[in-house]
Each structure stands twice: as structure tokens, then as C-alpha cells.
Design a protein around this motif. Structure first.
Motif, mmCIF file in Angstrom:
data_model
loop_
_atom_site.group_PDB
_atom_site.id
_atom_site.type_symbol
_atom_site.label_atom_id
_atom_site.label_comp_id
_atom_site.label_asym_id
_atom_site.label_seq_id
_atom_site.Cartn_x
_atom_site.Cartn_y
_atom_site.Cartn_z
ATOM 1 N N PRO A 7 11.010 0.937 2.496
ATOM 2 C CA PRO A 7 10.520 2.043 1.665
ATOM 3 C C PRO A 7 9.535 2.899 2.455
ATOM 4 O O PRO A 7 8.860 2.414 3.359
ATOM 5 C CB PRO A 7 9.827 1.342 0.494
ATOM 6 C CG PRO A 7 9.537 -0.020 0.967
ATOM 7 C CD PRO A 7 10.539 -0.349 2.033
ATOM 8 N N VAL A 9 6.206 4.590 2.600
ATOM 9 C CA VAL A 9 4.891 4.588 1.976
ATOM 10 C C VAL A 9 3.963 5.366 2.898
ATOM 11 O O VAL A 9 3.123 4.805 3.573
ATOM 12 C CB VAL A 9 4.389 3.150 1.743
ATOM 13 C CG1 VAL A 9 3.121 3.164 0.913
ATOM 14 C CG2 VAL A 9 5.451 2.326 1.053
ATOM 15 N N THR A 14 3.781 9.543 -0.901
ATOM 16 C CA THR A 14 2.962 9.112 -2.023
ATOM 17 C C THR A 14 2.530 10.312 -2.856
ATOM 18 O O THR A 14 2.490 10.242 -4.085
ATOM 19 C CB THR A 14 1.728 8.341 -1.531
ATOM 20 O OG1 THR A 14 2.177 7.258 -0.715
ATOM 21 C CG2 THR A 14 0.915 7.791 -2.671
ATOM 22 N N THR A 17 5.507 11.334 -4.946
ATOM 23 C CA THR A 17 5.706 10.378 -6.032
ATOM 24 C C THR A 17 4.680 10.592 -7.135
ATOM 25 O O THR A 17 5.026 10.604 -8.319
ATOM 26 C CB THR A 17 5.604 8.936 -5.499
ATOM 27 O OG1 THR A 17 6.582 8.757 -4.481
ATOM 28 C CG2 THR A 17 5.836 7.926 -6.598
ATOM 29 N N SER A 21 5.599 11.880 -11.053
ATOM 30 C CA SER A 21 5.569 10.839 -12.068
ATOM 31 C C SER A 21 4.525 11.069 -13.155
ATOM 32 O O SER A 21 4.311 10.225 -13.991
ATOM 33 C CB SER A 21 5.336 9.476 -11.418
ATOM 34 O OG SER A 21 4.111 9.479 -10.743
ATOM 35 N N ARG A 45 9.982 10.092 -8.117
ATOM 36 C CA ARG A 45 10.768 10.172 -6.884
ATOM 37 C C ARG A 45 10.160 9.252 -5.845
ATOM 38 O O ARG A 45 8.953 9.225 -5.675
ATOM 39 C CB ARG A 45 10.787 11.610 -6.362
ATOM 40 C CG ARG A 45 11.386 12.573 -7.372
ATOM 41 C CD ARG A 45 11.369 13.970 -6.859
ATOM 42 N NE ARG A 45 12.521 14.122 -5.988
ATOM 43 C CZ ARG A 45 12.770 15.188 -5.261
ATOM 44 N NH1 ARG A 45 11.950 16.201 -5.285
ATOM 45 N NH2 ARG A 45 13.840 15.254 -4.501
ATOM 46 N N TYR A 46 11.029 8.505 -5.153
ATOM 47 C CA TYR A 46 10.595 7.553 -4.140
ATOM 48 C C TYR A 46 11.420 7.762 -2.880
ATOM 49 O O TYR A 46 12.580 8.150 -2.950
ATOM 50 C CB TYR A 46 10.767 6.110 -4.637
ATOM 51 C CG TYR A 46 9.888 5.781 -5.813
ATOM 52 C CD1 TYR A 46 8.590 5.335 -5.617
ATOM 53 C CD2 TYR A 46 10.345 5.940 -7.105
ATOM 54 C CE1 TYR A 46 7.772 5.036 -6.681
ATOM 55 C CE2 TYR A 46 9.528 5.650 -8.183
ATOM 56 C CZ TYR A 46 8.246 5.200 -7.970
ATOM 57 O OH TYR A 46 7.436 4.924 -9.025
ATOM 58 N N THR A 112 9.830 3.006 -12.919
ATOM 59 C CA THR A 112 8.954 3.066 -11.756
ATOM 60 C C THR A 112 9.293 1.919 -10.817
ATOM 61 O O THR A 112 9.897 0.928 -11.218
ATOM 62 C CB THR A 112 7.459 2.949 -12.142
ATOM 63 O OG1 THR A 112 7.266 1.725 -12.835
ATOM 64 C CG2 THR A 112 7.004 4.107 -12.984
#
Length: 120
Positions: A7, A9, A14, A17, A21, A45-46, A112
């Protein structure tokens, strides 16, 4: 075959995201809905680093199975490797950064992913 490498990060991902959210409410200044508050729905969104041969359907299936969420859409981006050089004590060192593929996954409203849940 695992298509997701890791992922993303990073500070930039971030921020994306967090921005997507959060429920947002605004009041239009003019038009037919003047004076009424309108709430936009939150779809998180990730980002993920994925294998270059992975397609959107494979990425979607793997994210849904790994994190137990419903994926609405997948956007993919291909990044080329960039040439880098630096001056060191032993002289000029040249190299190249790796090329990679990034996928940005949009989830259903209310879903999430917690990347930090299994850290001890």
C-alpha cells in the motif's frame, strides 16, 4: 498470484485519502437550491503499488478479497524509471530509479481500509 506489492502510505496519498473520506456540506449562493445545505457523499480513495502486468479487474478483485471492501473504480498510472546522478568522494555515480505501476482505488461509501491495524 499477488498483484498488490504494497500500500502507498506517503504524505501525498494520505492527503488524498483524508480529503476524499470526509463528508462535506456547503450552501449554494445562487441558483435553484439557494439557502439549502447540500451534503456530498464520502468515497474514500487509497493507493497501492502493483505489478506492471496487473490489470484493473485483477487489482479490484484482490483489494476486495484482502480488505473485505467494495471497490467502485480503479485508476492506474505507470511511472517510468528516472536517471539519477550524484557527486561523491569517489567521483560521479550514475544510476536509475525503478519503474513502477500505481493504482488508486475508490471504495464504496462508508468502507475504509486501516493499514495500521495489524502493527504490534
Amino acid at each position: 498470484m499477488a498483484f498488490i506489492i504494497k500500500p502507498l502510505v506517503t504524505e501525498k496519498m494520505t492527503k488524498i485519502t483524508d480529503k476524499t473520506s470526509v463528508d462535506r456540506t456547503y450552501t449554494p449562493k445562487a441558483g435553484k437550491n439557494k439557502g439549502q445545505q447540500i451534503t456530498k457523499t464520502a468515497t474514500a480513495r487509497y493507493g497501492f503499488i502493483v505489478r506492471p502486468e496487473a490489470n484493473k479487474f485483477q487489482i479490484k478483485a484482490e483489494v476486495e478479497s484482502l480488505y473485505n471492501v467494495k471497490v467502485i473504480s480503479v485508476n492506474t498510472l505507470l511511472y517510468a524509471g528516472k536517471r539519477v546522478s550524484r557527486y561523491t568522494r569517489s567521483g560521479l555515480v550514475r544510476g536509475q530509479k525503478n519503474a513502477f505501476k500505481k493504482a488508486i482505488v475508490t471504495l464504496k461509501e462508508g468502507d475504509t481500509i486501516d493499514f495500521y491495524s495489524n502493527i504490534e
